[in-house]
Write a protein that holds these residues in place. Structure first.
Motif, PDB file in Angstrom:
ATOM      1  N   PHE A 174       0.863  -1.180   0.000  1.00 60.73           N
ATOM      2  CA  PHE A 174       0.000   0.000   0.000  1.00 60.73           C
ATOM      3  C   PHE A 174       0.896   1.226   0.000  1.00 60.73           C
ATOM      4  N   ARG A 175       0.532   2.206  -0.801  1.00 63.57           N
ATOM      5  CA  ARG A 175       1.328   3.426  -0.878  1.00 63.57           C
ATOM      6  C   ARG A 175       1.184   4.269   0.383  1.00 63.57           C
ATOM      7  N   THR A 176      -0.039   4.396   0.870  1.00 68.95           N
ATOM      8  CA  THR A 176      -0.298   5.276   2.001  1.00 68.95           C
ATOM      9  C   THR A 176      -1.096   4.556   3.076  1.00 68.95           C
ATOM     10  N   LYS A 177      -1.068   5.117   4.272  1.00 71.96           N
ATOM     11  CA  LYS A 177      -1.862   4.534   5.356  1.00 71.96           C
ATOM     12  C   LYS A 177      -3.350   4.733   5.094  1.00 71.96           C
ATOM     13  N   GLN A 178      -3.701   5.772   4.329  1.00 73.87           N
ATOM     14  CA  GLN A 178      -5.107   5.978   3.973  1.00 73.87           C
ATOM     15  C   GLN A 178      -5.611   4.840   3.097  1.00 73.87           C
ATOM     16  N   GLN A 179      -4.782   4.408   2.158  1.00 83.00           N
ATOM     17  CA  GLN A 179      -5.157   3.269   1.310  1.00 83.00           C
ATOM     18  C   GLN A 179      -5.288   2.007   2.145  1.00 83.00           C
ATOM     19  N   PHE A 180      -4.384   1.850   3.094  1.00 79.51           N
ATOM     20  CA  PHE A 180      -4.393   0.661   3.941  1.00 79.51           C
ATOM     21  C   PHE A 180      -5.665   0.575   4.781  1.00 79.51           C
ATOM     22  N   VAL A 181      -6.011   1.650   5.485  1.00 82.43           N
ATOM     23  CA  VAL A 181      -7.199   1.597   6.340  1.00 82.43           C
ATOM     24  C   VAL A 181      -8.466   1.459   5.496  1.00 82.43           C
ATOM     25  N   GLY A 182      -8.445   2.002   4.282  1.00 84.59           N
ATOM     26  CA  GLY A 182      -9.577   1.823   3.380  1.00 84.59           C
ATOM     27  C   GLY A 182      -9.773   0.359   3.028  1.00 84.59           C
ATOM     28  N   PHE A 183      -8.665  -0.339   2.793  1.00 88.96           N
ATOM     29  CA  PHE A 183      -8.727  -1.777   2.495  1.00 88.96           C
ATOM     30  C   PHE A 183      -9.225  -2.569   3.699  1.00 88.96           C
ATOM     31  N   VAL A 184      -8.667  -2.274   4.862  1.00 85.70           N
ATOM     32  CA  VAL A 184      -9.020  -3.017   6.080  1.00 85.70           C
ATOM     33  C   VAL A 184     -10.492  -2.830   6.427  1.00 85.70           C
ATOM     34  N   SER A 185     -11.004  -1.618   6.244  1.00 87.11           N
ATOM     35  CA  SER A 185     -12.396  -1.338   6.606  1.00 87.11           C
ATOM     36  C   SER A 185     -13.392  -2.129   5.763  1.00 87.11           C
ATOM     37  N   LYS A 186     -12.944  -2.609   4.605  1.00 91.74           N
ATOM     38  CA  LYS A 186     -13.817  -3.447   3.770  1.00 91.74           C
ATOM     39  C   LYS A 186     -13.822  -4.903   4.236  1.00 91.74           C
ATOM     40  N   LYS A 187     -12.852  -5.247   5.078  1.00 83.85           N
ATOM     41  CA  LYS A 187     -12.730  -6.616   5.567  1.00 83.85           C
ATOM     42  C   LYS A 187     -13.222  -6.774   7.007  1.00 83.85           C
ATOM     43  N   LEU A 188     -13.110  -5.688   7.783  1.00 84.31           N
ATOM     44  CA  LEU A 188     -13.454  -5.734   9.198  1.00 84.31           C
ATOM     45  C   LEU A 188     -14.566  -4.725   9.501  1.00 84.31           C
ATOM     46  N   GLU A 189     -15.083  -4.788  10.720  1.00 82.83           N
ATOM     47  CA  GLU A 189     -16.186  -3.911  11.102  1.00 82.83           C
ATOM     48  C   GLU A 189     -15.764  -2.451  11.207  1.00 82.83           C
ATOM     49  N   ALA A 190     -14.575  -2.195  11.723  1.00 79.08           N
ATOM     50  CA  ALA A 190     -14.121  -0.822  11.971  1.00 79.08           C
ATOM     51  C   ALA A 190     -14.074  -0.029  10.668  1.00 79.08           C
ATOM     52  N   ASP A 191     -14.505   1.226  10.729  1.00 79.58           N
ATOM     53  CA  ASP A 191     -14.470   2.063   9.530  1.00 79.58           C
ATOM     54  C   ASP A 191     -13.093   2.706   9.373  1.00 79.58           C
ATOM     55  N   SER A 192     -12.808   3.184   8.170  1.00 83.40           N
ATOM     56  CA  SER A 192     -11.472   3.678   7.836  1.00 83.40           C
ATOM     57  C   SER A 192     -11.081   4.915   8.654  1.00 83.40           C
ATOM     58  N   LEU A 193     -12.028   5.810   8.918  1.00 81.45           N
ATOM     59  CA  LEU A 193     -11.706   7.016   9.672  1.00 81.45           C
ATOM     60  C   LEU A 193     -11.294   6.689  11.105  1.00 81.45           C
ATOM     61  N   THR A 194     -11.979   5.721  11.704  1.00 80.81           N
ATOM     62  CA  THR A 194     -11.632   5.312  13.068  1.00 80.81           C
ATOM     63  C   THR A 194     -10.245   4.693  13.096  1.00 80.81           C
ATOM     64  N   LEU A 195      -9.956   3.816  12.142  1.00 82.54           N
ATOM     65  CA  LEU A 195      -8.639   3.183  12.070  1.00 82.54           C
ATOM     66  C   LEU A 195      -7.542   4.233  11.866  1.00 82.54           C
ATOM     67  N   LEU A 196      -7.815   5.194  11.010  1.00 81.23           N
ATOM     68  CA  LEU A 196      -6.820   6.232  10.727  1.00 81.23           C
ATOM     69  C   LEU A 196      -6.566   7.100  11.958  1.00 81.23           C
ATOM     70  N   ARG A 197      -7.615   7.356  12.734  1.00 81.42           N
ATOM     71  CA  ARG A 197      -7.446   8.158  13.949  1.00 81.42           C
ATOM     72  C   ARG A 197      -6.481   7.498  14.930  1.00 81.42           C
ATOM     73  N   TYR A 198      -6.510   6.179  14.988  1.00 83.29           N
ATOM     74  CA  TYR A 198      -5.577   5.472  15.873  1.00 83.29           C
ATOM     75  C   TYR A 198      -4.141   5.617  15.378  1.00 83.29           C
ATOM     76  N   LEU A 199      -3.926   5.478  14.075  1.00 85.58           N
ATOM     77  CA  LEU A 199      -2.573   5.634  13.528  1.00 85.58           C
ATOM     78  C   LEU A 199      -2.071   7.064  13.676  1.00 85.58           C
ATOM     79  N   ASP A 200      -3.002   8.025  13.690  1.00 86.89           N
ATOM     80  CA  ASP A 200      -2.628   9.434  13.799  1.00 86.89           C
ATOM     81  C   ASP A 200      -2.669   9.950  15.232  1.00 86.89           C
ATOM     82  N   SER A 201      -2.873   9.043  16.172  1.00 83.01           N
ATOM     83  CA  SER A 201      -2.923   9.440  17.579  1.00 83.01           C
ATOM     84  C   SER A 201      -1.545   9.282  18.218  1.00 83.01           C
ATOM     85  N   ALA A 202      -0.926  10.399  18.552  1.00 79.32           N
ATOM     86  CA  ALA A 202       0.400  10.353  19.178  1.00 79.32           C
ATOM     87  C   ALA A 202       0.343   9.596  20.505  1.00 79.32           C
ATOM     88  N   GLU A 203      -0.743   9.777  21.244  1.00 75.67           N
ATOM     89  CA  GLU A 203      -0.891   9.115  22.545  1.00 75.67           C
ATOM     90  C   GLU A 203      -0.982   7.606  22.375  1.00 75.67           C
TER      91      GLU A 203
END
Length: 351
Positions: free
Chosen positions: A125-154
């Motif tokens: 995958f070129r970007t993490k946005q592409q990655f979470v978009g792919f994962v959200s089609k396979k799992l329940e979690a949506d792409s925006l929620t997944l991306l928020r975790y990757l973008d969370s410094a905490e």
């Protein structure tokens, strides 16, 4: 008197027999009633899976089953669900349906949460946005929620990473996961796999080339973006390590393309080299802050087991084989680059 007693005895016997017959009929009817509601085939073949989302209750499940025609008789399903005390024990998940399943077997599966695991396999995958978009089609979690975790410094701090390099903990492979896995547990699973890969021996290899573990993956992402063929990866890795040691800019075209966020670019023009981005390795010395793509395991291994060479320059071959001409001197590189640029012009590749 004797005849009257005999007659009364016969009547009583007939009455008892009649009661027994009625009881048997009633019992048989009850057994049939329960059999039809519990054990008779009820699940249709209209849907392959039943998805129960986190937070849904029995009314939501019943509506899905009714609307999608998952069972032939929704009334007996609801009756059996109440009697089996499923209505207050709904568990989310992805449940495989089998045509002809009885209410009892179907509800028991839901009640125990016996869901089927998802096979999650991914490579580049070129970007993490592409990655979470792919994962959200396979799992329940949506792409925006997944991306928020990757973008969370905490959140990523617990892995010793930051929001720039957190993507490196995702390693291409095949995973078995439950469809409703929580986003935080999903990334913890990714990190566990990442940690398992980074054995003490590999960490020592990284230290030997003066790179941190995340930096190895960042360099590997550049190597992977440059190399179409795995057998070139150790050579390219050796080249970039040579430039790093000499304090030279990496001058990697894939890093510029990433900075431009335009992956349709085939020809990196001089104007692109002026993009002000920490990922522009023509402008900034050293590694970019994060990966320019999701590196393959082979690319990471290629960096750790790089080829020791004198190369400082590379350019794609003029035959468009997606292989490279390597050079140790700038003069030699200019000759190779001229051949490639001439081939681009001849094929009218302007961008």
């Amino acid at each position: 008197m004797t005849k009257q007693k005999t007659s009364q005895g016969g009547s009583l016997k007939k009455f008892i027999i009649a009661l027994v017959v009625l009881a048997v009929i009633g019992l048989g009817g009850t057994l049939i009633f329960y059999y039809l509601r519990y054990f008779d085939a009820n699940v249709t073949g209209k849907e392959e899976y039943l998805y129960i989302h986190t937070g849904e209750d029995f009314n939501d499940v019943y509506k899905t089953i009714r609307d999608k025609g998952i069972v032939k008789d929704t009334i007996t399903f609801a009756w059996a669900a109440r009697n089996m005390k499923y209505t207050n024990h709904v568990k989310p998940g992805k449940y495989r349906l089998h045509e002809g399943m009885s209410n009892r077997k179907f509800i028991r599966m839901l009640q125990l949460g016996e869901q089927e695991q998802v096979d999650l396999s991914f490579h580049v995958f070129r970007t993490k946005q592409q990655f979470v978009g792919f994962v959200s089609k396979k799992l329940e979690a949506d792409s925006l929620t997944l991306l928020r975790y990757l973008d969370s410094a905490e959140f990523v701090k617990q892995f010793g990473l930051d929001t720039d390099n957190a993507f490196v903990m995702v390693m291409p492979d095949s995973y078995k996961l439950y469809w409703n896995i929580a986003p935080d547990k999903f990334f913890k699973r990714m990190y566990a796999h990442y940690e398992n890969f980074w054995t003490p021996e590999r960490k020592q290899q990284a230290a030997a080339i003066n790179l941190t573990v995340p930096q190895v993956s960042i360099l590997a992402s550049i190597v992977d973006a440059e190399a179409l063929y795995d057998d070139e990866m150790p050579t390219i890795a050796g080249l970039y390590l040579n430039r790093l040691r000499k304090g030279m800019k990496l001058e990697s075209d894939p890093s510029v393309i990433f900075a431009m966020n335009d992956f349709t670019i085939h020809r990196v023009l001089n104007k692109y080299l002026l993009v002000n981005s920490p990922y522009n390795t023509y402008m900034h010395t050293g590694l970019p802050p994060g990966p320019v793509m999701l590196p393959s395991v082979n690319a990471v291994k290629a960096v750790l087991n790089y080829q020791k060479n004198d190369y400082l320059y590379m350019v794609a071959k003029e035959d468009f084989s997606n292989r490279h001409n390597f050079a140790a001197t700038e003069a030699e590189h200019k000759i190779n680059a001229a051949k490639f640029h001439k081939a681009l012009d001849e094929h009218n590749i302007k961008k």
